[in-house]
Enzyme design. Structure first.
Site, mmCIF file in Angstrom:
data_model
loop_
_atom_site.group_PDB
_atom_site.id
_atom_site.type_symbol
_atom_site.label_atom_id
_atom_site.label_comp_id
_atom_site.label_asym_id
_atom_site.label_seq_id
_atom_site.Cartn_x
_atom_site.Cartn_y
_atom_site.Cartn_z
ATOM 1 C CE LYS A 81 -3.985 1.587 2.811
ATOM 2 N NZ LYS A 81 -4.816 1.154 3.970
ATOM 3 C CB SER A 157 -8.166 2.719 3.083
ATOM 4 O OG SER A 157 -7.273 2.212 4.061
ATOM 5 C CB SER A 181 -8.315 -0.287 5.786
ATOM 6 O OG SER A 181 -9.172 0.811 5.939
#
Length: 470
Positions: A81, A157, A181
């Site tokens: 990420k 996310s 997330s």
């Protein structure tokens, strides 16, 4: 078997093939980069590639000789990420504002640990701005699309982290989980994930969202790969710039116990909140898992609604405080949804936040008493399967709820008190798409969640196929 074929399998198989000389680490890195080039125009999981670095790292592994054979992730491509620091890249955290920051001078701790285990970093992944969201419909980078249905969201996310694994671009990724997330993208993209106990893995070298709630963890297409990557990242953090939230706990490897089964485990199915806030497809997925594990007892967590409310207040307040200066100077550069929530958080009275922290503590103590009677709890990971990009509302019975925050209805009460959770993917509960189930244990018992996941995988109840991209 070719490197391209191996890439669609599991990381353990890739490392074994490199170890045996059947394929080179360089060939695997090239296969990963080629698949990203061929598929990411449709998926939009990646924001940055580190091609030269990946090929140089792979070449070094190939030239390393016999001493490399013991590395558990030898030659395995992975991605993270884009809130993880990658030396030489700007740590974007999904934002426009951070594009003006200086490039990272060093890799984040967990990136370093995976590479020390033999893995090869290939790039950084799309996410919701500053990790505040559950759909990765990022207006700066474009929406990340679900590889199983390109018209649908990948979750968030850590949407890019989920999508890249489901698309077969890499077998392992890293994400972050503050309110769900990691588990939400795993559920919607049909892959495995692990949110460890709060404080288990160091967060140094990652962009924070809510320091009192943030967790980091892996995604994979098999339980063994999840365990291998998790084991590679465990252990106390060295040096002076340590994450103050890290428990500095010694490594407790889970890979050796994956085959120990579930005999003697007391397993319950969460009802109440976790039943009322899920569509039939999510409840059906839990039912399939419960039947396979022999779980018949229904359990209600005490104070779960209060715990989620506390998490909301803490999230908004800490986020508003963290971004206050940029809200004053560059409000127009935030995504509108994020900006409004950050502003609201900055205006919360301190007394409310203090009370939320007290409620969180009492809630954690109440849930701890539940674990005196159960070893493992089952719950849906998301209220529904993946929804079309742009969907604004979720209908639950007679209630019409805003979709984006509601994707965390079932995860937020768990991460609020830092419990370890393995999310496992169930197919056939929904006509076309996967949906996840949370396997929840007491603090520091990641081994129990992964043992149960391994049983389910062995029975074929859960699985994580690579998406058939058109």
């Amino acid at each position: 078997m070719s490197a391209a074929d191996l890439l669609l399998g599991d990381a353990a198989g890739m490392a074994a093939a490199v170890r045996a000389g059947a394929v080179s680490a360089t060939a695997l890195a090239e296969a990963s980069l080629a698949r990203i080039a061929a598929t990411d125009g449709r998926v939009n999981a990646f924001t940055d590639l580190v091609r030269e670095r990946a090929l140089a790292r792979a070449a070094a592994l190939d030239a390393g000789g016999a001493e490399m054979a013991a590395l558990p992730l030898l030659g395995v491509p992975f991605a993270v990420k884009n809130l993880f620091d990658i030396a030489g890249l700007r740590t974007l955290a999904g934002s426009k504002i951070e594009r003006d920051s200086a490039p990272a001078s060093a890799d984040g701790v967990l990136v370093q640990r995976l590479e020390a285990a033999g893995a090869v970093l290939v790039g950084a992944l799309n996410m919701d701005e500053y990790a505040y969201g559950f759909t990765t419909e990022n207006s700066h980078e474009g929406p990340c699309r679900n590889p199983h249905d390109l018209n649908c969201v990948a979750g968030g996310s850590s949407g890019g982290s989920g999508a890249a694994v489901a698309a077969g671009q890499v077998p392992i990724t890293l994400g972050s989980d503050t309110n769900g997330s990691i588990r939400v993208p795993a559920s919607l993209c049909g892959i495995f994930s692990l949110k460890p106990t709060f404080g288990r893995l160091p967060r140094s070298g990652s962009y924070p969202f809510i320091s009192s709630l943030d967790h980091l963890g892996p995604f994979a297409r098999s339980v063994r790969d999840l365990a291998l990557s998790y084991d590679a990242m465990q252990g106390p953090e060295q040096g002076s710039l340590r994450d103050p939230g890290c428990a500095q706990r010694v490594a407790e490897p889970v890979t050796p116990v994956l085959g120990h089964g579930i005999a003697g485990l007391r397993i319950g199915v969460l009802g109440g909140w976790f039943q009322h806030n899920a569509l039939p497809e999510a409840l059906d997925a839990v039912g399939r898992v419960a039947e396979a594990l022999g779980a018949r007892d229904r359990v209600e967590l005490p104070m779960v609604e209060e715990g989620r409310a506390a998490a909301f207040l803490i999230t908004n307040a800490e986020a508003g405080s963290l971004h206050l200066e940029d809200l004053r100077r560059r409000a127009q550069d935030f995504e509108p949804h994020s900006r409004d929530r950050f502003l609201a958080g900055a205006l919360l009275p301190a007394a409310w936040v203090a009370r939320a922290q007290r409620v969180r503590r009492v809630y954690a103590e109440a849930v701890a008493r539940v674990f005196s009677q159960f070893d493992l709890l089952l719950a849906p990971a998301t209220p529904c399967a993946a929804t079309p990009i742009g969907t604004e509302w979720l209908t639950l019975g007679e209630r019409r709820l805003p979709l984006r925050p509601s994707m965390g209805l079932l995860t937020q009460p768990i991460s609020c008190i830092g419990l370890p959770v393995c999310a496992v993917p169930v197919w056939d509960a929904h006509p076309k798409l996967p949906i996840g189930v949370q396997l929840i244990a007491a603090p520091w018992r990641e081994d129990i969640t992964l043992r149960a996941a391994a049983v389910l995988e062995g029975l074929g109840v859960v699985r994580a196929p690579v998406a058939s991209l058109p």
